[in-house]
Structure formats: C-alpha cells, structure tokens
Design a protein around this motif. Structure first.
Motif, short mmCIF file in Angstrom:
data_model
loop_
_atom_site.label_atom_id
_atom_site.label_comp_id
_atom_site.label_asym_id
_atom_site.label_seq_id
_atom_site.Cartn_x
_atom_site.Cartn_y
_atom_site.Cartn_z
N GLU A 66 3.25 -0.16 0.66
CA GLU A 66 2.38 0.59 -0.25
C GLU A 66 3.22 1.09 -1.42
O GLU A 66 3.55 2.26 -1.52
CB GLU A 66 1.72 1.77 0.48
CG GLU A 66 0.55 1.39 1.34
CD GLU A 66 -0.64 0.90 0.54
OE1 GLU A 66 -0.97 1.49 -0.51
OE2 GLU A 66 -1.23 -0.11 0.96
N ASP A 68 4.32 0.67 -5.80
CA ASP A 68 3.64 0.50 -7.09
C ASP A 68 4.48 -0.22 -8.12
O ASP A 68 4.18 -0.18 -9.31
CB ASP A 68 3.16 1.85 -7.61
CG ASP A 68 4.30 2.85 -7.79
OD1 ASP A 68 5.47 2.48 -7.55
OD2 ASP A 68 4.01 3.99 -8.17
N ARG A 115 -4.52 -8.82 2.11
CA ARG A 115 -4.08 -7.45 1.81
C ARG A 115 -2.79 -7.47 0.99
O ARG A 115 -2.63 -6.67 0.06
CB ARG A 115 -3.85 -6.66 3.10
CG ARG A 115 -5.14 -6.23 3.78
CD ARG A 115 -4.88 -5.41 5.03
NE ARG A 115 -4.36 -4.09 4.66
CZ ARG A 115 -3.85 -3.23 5.52
NH1 ARG A 115 -3.75 -3.56 6.79
NH2 ARG A 115 -3.41 -2.06 5.12
N ASP A 118 -3.75 -8.47 -2.54
CA ASP A 118 -4.39 -7.33 -3.22
C ASP A 118 -3.34 -6.31 -3.68
O ASP A 118 -3.41 -5.80 -4.79
CB ASP A 118 -5.41 -6.66 -2.31
CG ASP A 118 -6.61 -7.53 -2.00
OD1 ASP A 118 -6.83 -8.57 -2.69
OD2 ASP A 118 -7.35 -7.20 -1.05
N ARG A 119 -2.36 -6.03 -2.82
CA ARG A 119 -1.30 -5.08 -3.17
C ARG A 119 -0.52 -5.61 -4.38
O ARG A 119 -0.25 -4.88 -5.33
CB ARG A 119 -0.36 -4.87 -1.96
CG ARG A 119 0.96 -4.23 -2.22
CD ARG A 119 1.02 -2.81 -2.75
NE ARG A 119 -0.06 -1.95 -2.36
CZ ARG A 119 -0.54 -0.96 -3.13
NH1 ARG A 119 -0.02 -0.71 -4.31
NH2 ARG A 119 -1.53 -0.21 -2.73
N GLY A 121 -1.57 -7.69 -6.60
CA GLY A 121 -2.47 -7.61 -7.75
C GLY A 121 -2.46 -6.22 -8.39
O GLY A 121 -2.44 -6.08 -9.62
N GLN A 122 -2.46 -5.19 -7.56
CA GLN A 122 -2.39 -3.82 -8.07
C GLN A 122 -1.06 -3.55 -8.76
O GLN A 122 -1.02 -2.89 -9.81
CB GLN A 122 -2.61 -2.82 -6.93
CG GLN A 122 -4.01 -2.88 -6.36
CD GLN A 122 -4.14 -2.14 -5.04
OE1 GLN A 122 -3.16 -1.65 -4.47
NE2 GLN A 122 -5.36 -2.07 -4.53
N ILE A 123 0.00 -4.09 -8.21
CA ILE A 123 1.32 -3.91 -8.81
C ILE A 123 1.40 -4.63 -10.16
O ILE A 123 1.93 -4.09 -11.13
CB ILE A 123 2.43 -4.41 -7.86
CG1 ILE A 123 2.55 -3.45 -6.67
CG2 ILE A 123 3.77 -4.54 -8.58
CD1 ILE A 123 3.43 -3.97 -5.54
N VAL A 125 -1.05 -5.24 -12.26
CA VAL A 125 -1.78 -4.44 -13.25
C VAL A 125 -0.94 -3.25 -13.69
O VAL A 125 -0.85 -2.94 -14.89
CB VAL A 125 -3.15 -3.99 -12.69
CG1 VAL A 125 -3.80 -2.96 -13.60
CG2 VAL A 125 -4.08 -5.21 -12.53
N ALA A 126 -0.28 -2.60 -12.73
CA ALA A 126 0.57 -1.45 -13.07
C ALA A 126 1.76 -1.86 -13.93
O ALA A 126 2.15 -1.14 -14.85
CB ALA A 126 1.06 -0.75 -11.80
N ARG A 131 -4.82 -7.70 -15.45
CA ARG A 131 -4.84 -8.67 -14.35
C ARG A 131 -4.22 -9.98 -14.81
O ARG A 131 -4.37 -10.37 -15.96
CB ARG A 131 -6.28 -8.97 -13.93
CG ARG A 131 -6.90 -7.95 -13.03
CD ARG A 131 -8.27 -8.39 -12.62
NE ARG A 131 -8.22 -9.78 -12.15
CZ ARG A 131 -9.01 -10.32 -11.26
NH1 ARG A 131 -9.94 -9.59 -10.74
NH2 ARG A 131 -8.90 -11.57 -10.90
N VAL A 136 0.18 -13.04 -9.99
CA VAL A 136 0.01 -12.55 -8.62
C VAL A 136 0.37 -13.65 -7.63
O VAL A 136 1.13 -13.44 -6.68
CB VAL A 136 -1.43 -12.04 -8.38
CG1 VAL A 136 -1.67 -11.75 -6.90
CG2 VAL A 136 -1.71 -10.80 -9.21
#
Length: 175
Positions: A66, A68, A115, A118-119, A121-123, A125-126, A131, A136
C-alpha cells in the motif's frame, strides 16, 4: 493461534518451500499438528487449503504494498522478498502446479494480480498526473519480472526494475 490460522500458516511455509504437489496431506497435518479430519473440517480439500493460503498471502502482500510511489512499491517488494521468500510468485506457482483450471485457485490469482495492477495504476496517476495503461502494464511487467528474477539472481534485481520503472514514469511525465 487458532487451528485454522496455524494450518494456513504451516501450509504456506510448506507450499512455498516444497511446492504444492510435493506437499502431501501427511506432511501438512504433521506440520500443523492436527489430524486429517481436522484439516478437511477447516478447509474442505487440498485445493481449498491452497486457495485459503493464497487469500491470506494476498491480504499480507497488499498490506505491505500500500504505497504511493514507484520507489516505495519496489522497496516493499525488496522487503517482502527478504522477509517472506525470494522463490517467485506463489500465486503463479500454484496455478502452474495445479494446471490453472482449479476455479478457487485461478480466482485467487486473478484477484491478486488485479489488485496489484490497480495499486500500480494509482501510483502511476500519482507519479505522472494522469492514467497511462501502457505504463501500468510495463511497471507490472517489471515488478513481476523482478519477483521471479530475485529467485535466482537475488533481491538486488528489484533495484534494477525500480530504476527502469522510474525512468519510464519520468519520461511519461515529461511527454
């Protein structure tokens, strides 16, 4: 520790070290200190036990990743490999050894990999502010490759993958 938790923990260690097919029910029951009847009562079947092990491993793994940032994500992989094992992905190994057609095992693997995607993908974007599905996919490829290479080249391969992923993210941010 309750019986189910002890069984799953013991099974994970045995499966990781010896493989799924080579770990028989006698070894599992002896390792957990339970009878075969108790094993079946708690997990139903060996495939049920494998799925329970994978689901527990997924929970622990995703709690650790988890993060970032790309740097932190690959740092978590280094820590995971040092703590848990550097024998490659237990999910892929389970699918390979069971033929890939055991529904509960295939579902556990698909859920785990989604999962992770998805993690990442969030990273992404950050890190780059938007996107980028190709980025990714590429970072996941580097992450998965580092997971497997660590098994035979050592966990220093994770740093190589981390630097490559960071360069790709930097280039995507700049474009």
């Amino acid at each position: 520790m309750d019986i189910r938790t002890r069984l799953i923990s013991t099974a994970e260690q045995l499966f990781d070290r010896h493989g799924f097919n080579a770990t028989g029910m006698d070894r599992l029951t002896a390792g957990a200190g339970i009878s075969s009847r108790t094993l079946y009562k708690h997990v139903g079947s060996k495939n049920g036990l494998i799925a329970a092990v994978l689901n527990e491993r997924d929970r622990r793994f995703h709690r650790q990743v988890e993060k970032d940032s790309i740097d932190a994500l690959f740092g978590a992989l280094e820590a995971w490999s040092a703590q848990e094992s550097a024998r490659g992905c237990l999910f892929l190994r389970a699918c390979q050894e069971t033929g890939g057609d055991v529904p509960e095992i295939a579902e556990a693997m698909a859920r785990h990999k989604q999962r992770l995607r998805d993690r990442i993908g969030q990273i992404v974007v950050a890190e780059i502010g938007r996107r980028d599905d190709e980025l990714v996919e590429t970072i996941q490829l580097l992450f998965e490759g580092a997971t497997h290479m660590a098994a035979y080249r050592g966990i220093t391969t994770v740093d190589v993958a981390r630097r490559a992923a960071q360069r790709l993210a930097d280039a995507a941010r700049a474009s």
